[in-house]
Design a protein around this motif. Sequence first.
Motif, PDB file in Angstrom:
ATOM      1  N   UNK B 201       1.220  -1.212   0.072  1.00  0.00           N
ATOM      2  CA  UNK B 201       0.560   0.279  -0.126  1.00  0.00           C
ATOM      3  C   UNK B 201       0.908   1.529  -0.252  1.00  0.00           C
ATOM      4  N   UNK B 202       2.097   1.228   0.574  1.00  0.00           N
ATOM      5  CA  UNK B 202       2.981   2.287   0.868  1.00  0.00           C
ATOM      6  C   UNK B 202       3.233   2.242  -0.304  1.00  0.00           C
ATOM      7  N   UNK B 203       3.541   1.685  -1.689  1.00  0.00           N
ATOM      8  CA  UNK B 203       4.068   1.229  -2.840  1.00  0.00           C
ATOM      9  C   UNK B 203       3.343   1.906  -3.530  1.00  0.00           C
ATOM     10  N   UNK B 204       2.134   2.173  -3.577  1.00  0.00           N
ATOM     11  CA  UNK B 204       1.075   2.858  -4.630  1.00  0.00           C
ATOM     12  C   UNK B 204       0.706   4.015  -4.084  1.00  0.00           C
ATOM     13  N   UNK B 205       0.533   4.258  -2.933  1.00  0.00           N
ATOM     14  CA  UNK B 205       0.371   5.323  -2.649  1.00  0.00           C
ATOM     15  C   UNK B 205       1.339   6.849  -3.027  1.00  0.00           C
ATOM     16  N   UNK B 206       2.843   6.156  -2.249  1.00  0.00           N
ATOM     17  CA  UNK B 206       4.054   7.251  -2.888  1.00  0.00           C
ATOM     18  C   UNK B 206       3.569   6.956  -4.308  1.00  0.00           C
ATOM     19  N   UNK B 207       3.529   5.876  -5.278  1.00  0.00           N
ATOM     20  CA  UNK B 207       3.647   6.532  -6.438  1.00  0.00           C
ATOM     21  C   UNK B 207       2.489   7.139  -6.714  1.00  0.00           C
ATOM     22  N   UNK B 208       1.286   7.554  -6.578  1.00  0.00           N
ATOM     23  CA  UNK B 208       0.591   8.118  -6.475  1.00  0.00           C
ATOM     24  C   UNK B 208       1.348   9.997  -5.494  1.00  0.00           C
ATOM     25  N   UNK B 209       1.400   9.454  -4.525  1.00  0.00           N
ATOM     26  CA  UNK B 209       1.435  11.264  -4.229  1.00  0.00           C
ATOM     27  C   UNK B 209       3.166  11.430  -4.977  1.00  0.00           C
ATOM     28  N   UNK B 210       3.841  10.744  -5.877  1.00  0.00           N
ATOM     29  CA  UNK B 210       4.980  11.797  -5.939  1.00  0.00           C
ATOM     30  C   UNK B 210       4.995  11.638  -7.525  1.00  0.00           C
ATOM     31  N   UNK B 211       4.674  10.284  -8.123  1.00  0.00           N
ATOM     32  CA  UNK B 211       4.982  10.495 -10.141  1.00  0.00           C
ATOM     33  C   UNK B 211       3.639  10.666 -10.458  1.00  0.00           C
ATOM     34  N   UNK B 212       2.365  11.185 -10.136  1.00  0.00           N
ATOM     35  CA  UNK B 212       1.519  11.461 -10.746  1.00  0.00           C
ATOM     36  C   UNK B 212       1.003  12.231 -10.590  1.00  0.00           C
ATOM     37  N   UNK B 213       0.001  13.559 -11.898  1.00  0.00           N
ATOM     38  CA  UNK B 213      -0.086  14.408 -11.355  1.00  0.00           C
ATOM     39  C   UNK B 213      -1.430  15.124 -10.132  1.00  0.00           C
ATOM     40  N   UNK B 214      -2.427  13.450 -10.267  1.00  0.00           N
ATOM     41  CA  UNK B 214      -3.091  13.941  -8.847  1.00  0.00           C
ATOM     42  C   UNK B 214      -2.297  13.549  -7.211  1.00  0.00           C
ATOM     43  N   UNK B 215      -0.821  13.437  -7.655  1.00  0.00           N
ATOM     44  CA  UNK B 215       0.152  14.270  -5.966  1.00  0.00           C
ATOM     45  C   UNK B 215       0.612  15.236  -6.333  1.00  0.00           C
ATOM     46  N   UNK B 216       1.064  16.121  -7.648  1.00  0.00           N
ATOM     47  CA  UNK B 216       1.735  17.048  -7.840  1.00  0.00           C
ATOM     48  C   UNK B 216       0.117  18.178  -7.592  1.00  0.00           C
TER      49      UNK B 216
END
Lengths: 335, 359
Positions: B201-216
């Motif tokens: 889950x941390x990996x997925x959420x980390x990806x979302x936060x740091x590598x997607x437009x949603x995160x930015x």
Amino acid sequence: MNKFPLVAKLNMGKLKGRRETSLVLLILLLLAIVTLRSPGFVSGKNIQRIVNDTSILVMVSLGQFFVILAGGIDLSVGSMIGLSGMAASLMNEANPAIPAIVVLLAGVVIGTALGTLNGFIVAFGKVPPIIVTLGTLSVFRGLTFVLSKGQWVTAHEMTESYMKLPHGNLFGISNLIWWGLLVSVALYYLSNYTRSGREVYAIGGNKTAAKFVGVNERKINMMIFTLSGMVSGLAGVMWTARYAAAVNETATGFELQTVAACVIGGVSIAGGSGAVPGVILGALFIGIINNALPVINLSPFYQLLIQGAIVLFAMLVNTLSSRRRAHKLLQERLS
Amino acid sequence: MGETQSPMKEEPGRKLVSTTRLIDESSLKERLILLFTQWEVILGLLLILVFAYFINITPYFLDAFNLLNTTFTFTEKAVMALPMIFIIMAGDIDISVASIIALSSFAMGYASANGAGTVSLVVIGLLVGLAAGLFNGIFVTKVGMPAIAVTLATQSIFRGIPQAVLGDKAYTQYPASFAYFGQGYVGDTFIPFSLVFFLILALVMGFVLHRTRFGRKIYAIGNAKEAARFSGVNVERIRFINFALMGLFCGIASVLLTSRIGSTRPNIALGYDMEVITLVVLGGVSISGGKGNLFGVLMAIFLVGYLKFGMGLVNLSAKAMIITTGTLLIVAVLLPGFLNTAKSWRKLKRQQQVSPEKV
């Protein structure tokens, strides 16, 4: 906010549309409903009992009121009550010779010191109040356990005069109610007739504007948190003396009730609006509900749910009415 | 930008500020200072310190089985911390999370008492959590009430429901296979299932936060809500999704916790909201929004988890732990401010030293 259009129309001028008015009507309605189930509920004696039960909530809610008014929140009031109450009781137990009034004073001083600590971190560390008080909520509660070594102070370890502090009476009204009245009057004066009081409103209304007109935000932050600690200290002594027991969990979760009293009383959680009478009525409203639950045969386990629902509803009303007010203002300006 | 020399040479009689680059940022000393005032590095050092200290005073600390097994006690909070990063990053807060756990656990207990199987229990747990999160989200974004106000109320409502129905009773009947989520190990190893699940889950959420437009966009909202709105970010929608995610993850945490302790009481997970917020803030996420990363929170999770484990090993009471976490929380929010003040003070001092000779 006008739940009773017909009745409210009868009230003229300033009373109309005010939160205090509708709260009084709401309280009367509540009393009427409960009286239908149990006619004895509105007897003078029972009313006095309810006010007595609610006095502590009134005091602490008023402390909370100033913090919320400035746009903050004090989540540590329950823990400050617990710690200062425990400290005062231990002092009373360790040395019964000390007069009760001195012990009371000591409790207030301890509460004040705890509040000042909150204020200091908020004012000088520039940390949001919610985080500071969330931290001190656990620190103070933990210190209570450390201080008491996990033990309770029970009735036979307290002196008679200590337990008399809230129970004694003057002119047929209990000391606790007098204390509640004293705090109410003092804080009403502070909020409406002093410079500092108005500055709290100013900060809550618009922080930047307040700064530009020379309001010292640090000073105000120190003041409101110290004040919240002071009334919590007083409440701690009263609480332990009233129930003749100082347990480690005293007033756990009490912060919610104080915030609820403010919100029901029409205080905006974003700061800047609200008044002392509303908060007092809000606290009384909660007190009546709590006392009415057993009368209408609902288990006390429902208390949390009902309180939460009322708070949500009151906040909804606050938000919608302030939005309607803003809308009205805008339309007036446009036309 | 860290060069000492400006291409423009100093003209005689004219002072150029750009040539007096006061701190040589490429020097080893400056790089070290920069490195060791980074929040994740400080956390890492603290973690090493905690390990070194407890290894020194108790022989039971450094034991692979113990170290893995103790993660059972904090994976639920760790799971909740992940979406809490999103929420706090966007400048909101959710103090109803522990109550969502209670509500979701209550729903599972009720279903289980009425004969539901393991799969449907999990589905119910997740859905109830999600529903609670949506409830919060609607009031925060659609009605437009402050997050602290809404979640303060729902904190009582969500826990009030199980308390009203259960009173002082508890649900304790759960299917045997349900216990796997919170008690089971992966295969024949000593690696807890919940730990692995959390790391995924941390990996997925980390990806979302740091590598997607949603995160930015979350970072953008946290830094300047209005500016984000004007540059086309649908602020309300993202905040709404955050609260929904929070609810869903509370549902997951509730499954793990209920499965681990095998019972549901109204006071389940009491106080978790404070601990979860502590983890996130300690991890370097700024409460005023827009700052921090998931890795820091990951460090904070293991730091607090192993600190508590060590304190437990040396028989420090639960109350000492409460004081420790509370103090950590306050220190964690105070320290970055102090570091910044110290840094800018140092720069100022240099400027004062340099300018007289240049004039």
